[in-house]
Design a protein around this motif. Sequence first.
Motif, PDB file in Angstrom:
ATOM      1  N   SER A  74       9.392 -36.187  59.040  1.00 21.02           N
ATOM      2  CA  SER A  74       8.263 -36.821  59.710  1.00 21.02           C
ATOM      3  C   SER A  74       8.084 -38.243  59.200  1.00 21.02           C
ATOM      4  O   SER A  74       7.886 -39.183  59.979  1.00 21.02           O
ATOM      5  N   ALA A  75       8.177 -38.411  57.889  1.00 23.45           N
ATOM      6  CA  ALA A  75       7.944 -39.730  57.303  1.00 23.45           C
ATOM      7  C   ALA A  75       9.065 -40.713  57.659  1.00 23.45           C
ATOM      8  O   ALA A  75       8.817 -41.836  58.096  1.00 23.45           O
ATOM      9  N   LEU A  97      11.584 -44.172  62.909  1.00 27.03           N
ATOM     10  CA  LEU A  97      11.682 -45.545  63.399  1.00 27.03           C
ATOM     11  C   LEU A  97      10.908 -46.495  62.500  1.00 27.03           C
ATOM     12  O   LEU A  97      11.265 -47.660  62.354  1.00 27.03           O
ATOM     13  N   ILE A 111       0.537 -42.872  69.502  1.00 30.72           N
ATOM     14  CA  ILE A 111       1.743 -43.322  68.785  1.00 30.72           C
ATOM     15  C   ILE A 111       2.988 -42.790  69.498  1.00 30.72           C
ATOM     16  O   ILE A 111       3.932 -43.531  69.765  1.00 30.72           O
ATOM     17  N   TYR A 160       6.330 -44.680  70.652  1.00 36.03           N
ATOM     18  CA  TYR A 160       7.439 -44.280  69.777  1.00 36.03           C
ATOM     19  C   TYR A 160       8.611 -43.788  70.626  1.00 36.03           C
ATOM     20  O   TYR A 160       9.775 -44.089  70.359  1.00 36.03           O
ATOM     21  N   PHE A 200       1.566 -45.559  58.371  1.00 36.57           N
ATOM     22  CA  PHE A 200       2.468 -45.185  59.461  1.00 36.57           C
ATOM     23  C   PHE A 200       3.739 -44.536  58.914  1.00 36.57           C
ATOM     24  O   PHE A 200       4.162 -43.468  59.356  1.00 36.57           O
ATOM     25  N   THR A 201       4.324 -45.178  57.925  1.00 42.72           N
ATOM     26  CA  THR A 201       5.624 -44.698  57.447  1.00 42.72           C
ATOM     27  C   THR A 201       5.497 -43.367  56.716  1.00 42.72           C
ATOM     28  O   THR A 201       6.417 -42.555  56.737  1.00 42.72           O
ATOM     29  N   LEU A 202       4.347 -43.119  56.079  1.00 39.88           N
ATOM     30  CA  LEU A 202       4.193 -41.821  55.399  1.00 39.88           C
ATOM     31  C   LEU A 202       3.619 -40.753  56.341  1.00 39.88           C
ATOM     32  O   LEU A 202       3.391 -39.627  55.932  1.00 39.88           O
ATOM     33  N   SER A 203       3.376 -41.101  57.579  1.00 41.30           N
ATOM     34  CA  SER A 203       2.796 -40.187  58.583  1.00 41.30           C
ATOM     35  C   SER A 203       1.421 -39.683  58.174  1.00 41.30           C
ATOM     36  O   SER A 203       1.068 -38.534  58.458  1.00 41.30           O
ATOM     37  N   MET A 250      -3.533 -39.108  60.269  1.00 40.61           N
ATOM     38  CA  MET A 250      -3.769 -38.539  61.607  1.00 40.61           C
ATOM     39  C   MET A 250      -3.523 -37.031  61.708  1.00 40.61           C
ATOM     40  O   MET A 250      -3.544 -36.483  62.809  1.00 40.61           O
ATOM     41  N   ALA A 296      -0.764 -35.219  60.867  1.00 37.85           N
ATOM     42  CA  ALA A 296       0.601 -34.683  60.993  1.00 37.85           C
ATOM     43  C   ALA A 296       0.999 -33.971  59.708  1.00 37.85           C
ATOM     44  O   ALA A 296       1.529 -32.849  59.730  1.00 37.85           O
ATOM     45  N   SER A 336      10.455 -37.202  63.511  1.00 36.60           N
ATOM     46  CA  SER A 336       9.100 -37.747  63.370  1.00 36.60           C
ATOM     47  C   SER A 336       8.257 -37.424  64.603  1.00 36.60           C
ATOM     48  O   SER A 336       7.084 -37.068  64.488  1.00 36.60           O
ATOM     49  N   SER A 360       6.436 -34.207  64.725  1.00 38.20           N
ATOM     50  CA  SER A 360       5.224 -34.060  63.914  1.00 38.20           C
ATOM     51  C   SER A 360       4.052 -34.825  64.521  1.00 38.20           C
ATOM     52  O   SER A 360       2.898 -34.554  64.216  1.00 38.20           O
ATOM     53  N   LEU A 361       4.349 -35.792  65.379  1.00 39.19           N
ATOM     54  CA  LEU A 361       3.265 -36.541  66.016  1.00 39.19           C
ATOM     55  C   LEU A 361       2.501 -35.664  67.010  1.00 39.19           C
ATOM     56  O   LEU A 361       1.307 -35.839  67.221  1.00 39.19           O
TER      57      LEU A 361
HETATM   58  N1  PFF Z   1       6.396 -41.860  59.854  1.00 35.63           N
HETATM   59  C1  PFF Z   1       7.032 -42.102  61.115  1.00 35.63           C
HETATM   60  C2  PFF Z   1       7.974 -43.283  60.984  1.00 35.63           C
HETATM   61  O1  PFF Z   1       7.937 -43.970  59.955  1.00 35.63           O
HETATM   62  O2  PFF Z   1       8.717 -43.529  61.901  1.00 35.63           O
HETATM   63  C3  PFF Z   1       6.059 -42.314  62.244  1.00 35.63           C
HETATM   64  C4  PFF Z   1       4.927 -41.345  62.256  1.00 35.63           C
HETATM   65  C5  PFF Z   1       5.183 -39.977  62.353  1.00 35.63           C
HETATM   66  C6  PFF Z   1       3.628 -41.813  62.128  1.00 35.63           C
HETATM   67  C7  PFF Z   1       4.133 -39.081  62.307  1.00 35.63           C
HETATM   68  C8  PFF Z   1       2.579 -40.932  62.081  1.00 35.63           C
HETATM   69  C9  PFF Z   1       2.856 -39.576  62.170  1.00 35.63           C
HETATM   70  F1  PFF Z   1       1.863 -38.745  62.128  1.00 35.63           F
END
Ligand code: PFF
Length: 453
Positions: free
Chosen positions: A25-26, A29, A108, A112, A233-236, A239, A241, A327, A330-331
């Motif tokens: 998930s993390a 993109l 997102i 995405y 964003f990068t650690l998800s 929100m 997830a 990823s 998990s969104l």
């Molecule tokens: N972490 C994912 C990425 O870096 O591409 C994007 C993402 C996934 C953001 C899941 C938020 C989320 F809940």
Amino acid sequence: MTDTKKSIHGQWSSRLAFILAATGSAVGLGNIWKFPYIAGENGGGAFVIIYLLCVLLIGVPIMMAETMFGRRTRQNPINTMKTLSEEAGADKNWHYLGWMGVIAGFLILSYYSVIAGWASAYVLKAFTGSFFDADASEIQELFDGLIASPVQLIFWHSLFIVATMSIVARGINTGIEKAVRFLMPSLFVMLILLVAYAMTTGSYDQGIEFLFMPDFSKLTGDSVLTAMGHAFFTLSIGMGAIMVYGSYLPKDISISKTVFLIAGTDTAVALLAGMAIFPIVFASGLEPAAGPGLIFQTLPIAFGNMTGGWLFGVLFFVMLVFAALSSSISLIEPAVAWLVENKDMDRKQACIWSGWITWLLGLGTVFSFNVWSGFRLFDRTIFELLDYLTANLLLPIGGFCIAVFAGWIMKQQHSEKELDMPNPLGYQAWKILISYVAPAAVFLVFLHVVGVL
Ligand code: PFF
């Protein structure tokens, strides 16, 4: 709450399965596509330092809090916040935090999926030899041609939504878990190979300098916000997830160790991506601030001119699509879990509904690159607006609220028991970070952006 309780959706088969799913998930993109281009647009080194600080001081503690929330209640994020606030005797309105997360997930995923569509289109381009011997301007034309075509973008966007929903519909073990077991290790190997190639370009030092030598005069209020937003964003996080993935986590697994491992891997992938991309950018005389097209305009030059480039090119874009898939699932999982738990749908129905909604929303992003490219709201195209709204506003606000809840509302004995750290100092450090440092940092960055600070 009993210790043996499981989610109705099942649970991860092992600690490794959770690590892979949460890392899946993390890592996406955000690491390979977004991190290099926003670092490029915000001056490199100084931006990277702010981002790393945010990951460590804000991201890691919040990721631990989210995982523990989910695991304690074993429900989707909306019900989780409801149950936890009842347990703590707090206001019922906390469940709106779960709602905000579900909405952020839809927004997102809607863009995405369009970007993941670019990556899918590039798999085909790589396969058919489009990069062969190409120079920077030919590669640029290839990219411009793709984003100018709504039909092509809609085709790839649709394909990606269908792929995402078919994995999610299969459920936790046979869908999500199976996919990430194979995807994540291969991605790592590919990145290391690309960094090795970047070392041969002759501009490796320049690339590394750009990425790691801080020049704080290039930082603006907005770039600090972008760096912080990107940490979320990068650690998800922010929100739900990671919360929903936490709800499938068996009780006996250490949350703190696992979260460190996930955040560490995620950061390593982003830095490796930067180390692969910037040397190629400089070696080809390109602009680091080229924006969202950056990796699509740089890496193909490398693939087109290196030995074995055909194979690397195909593999790389396949990996990128896979990283995006692990990823994207998990969104949408928080929304799907809610539809199953609260609306009596089966997973398949829930996926069809949420898939359609996301697909429709995604058209806004598709058109923002072509037919509506002149349309601006708050000075941004629809794609830029969605990105700004989610990464820079919704996720940090969600994270702020999660930190406040974990630090100030949840009973200490509950968080202590869930986190179960071997060293009591570890818990104390987490408690200080989550109660004071993380919320204050998010707040200060917002004040800075609105000009109060
Ligand atoms: N972490 C994912 C990425 O870096 O591409 C994007 C993402 C996934 C953001 C899941 C938020 C989320 F809940």
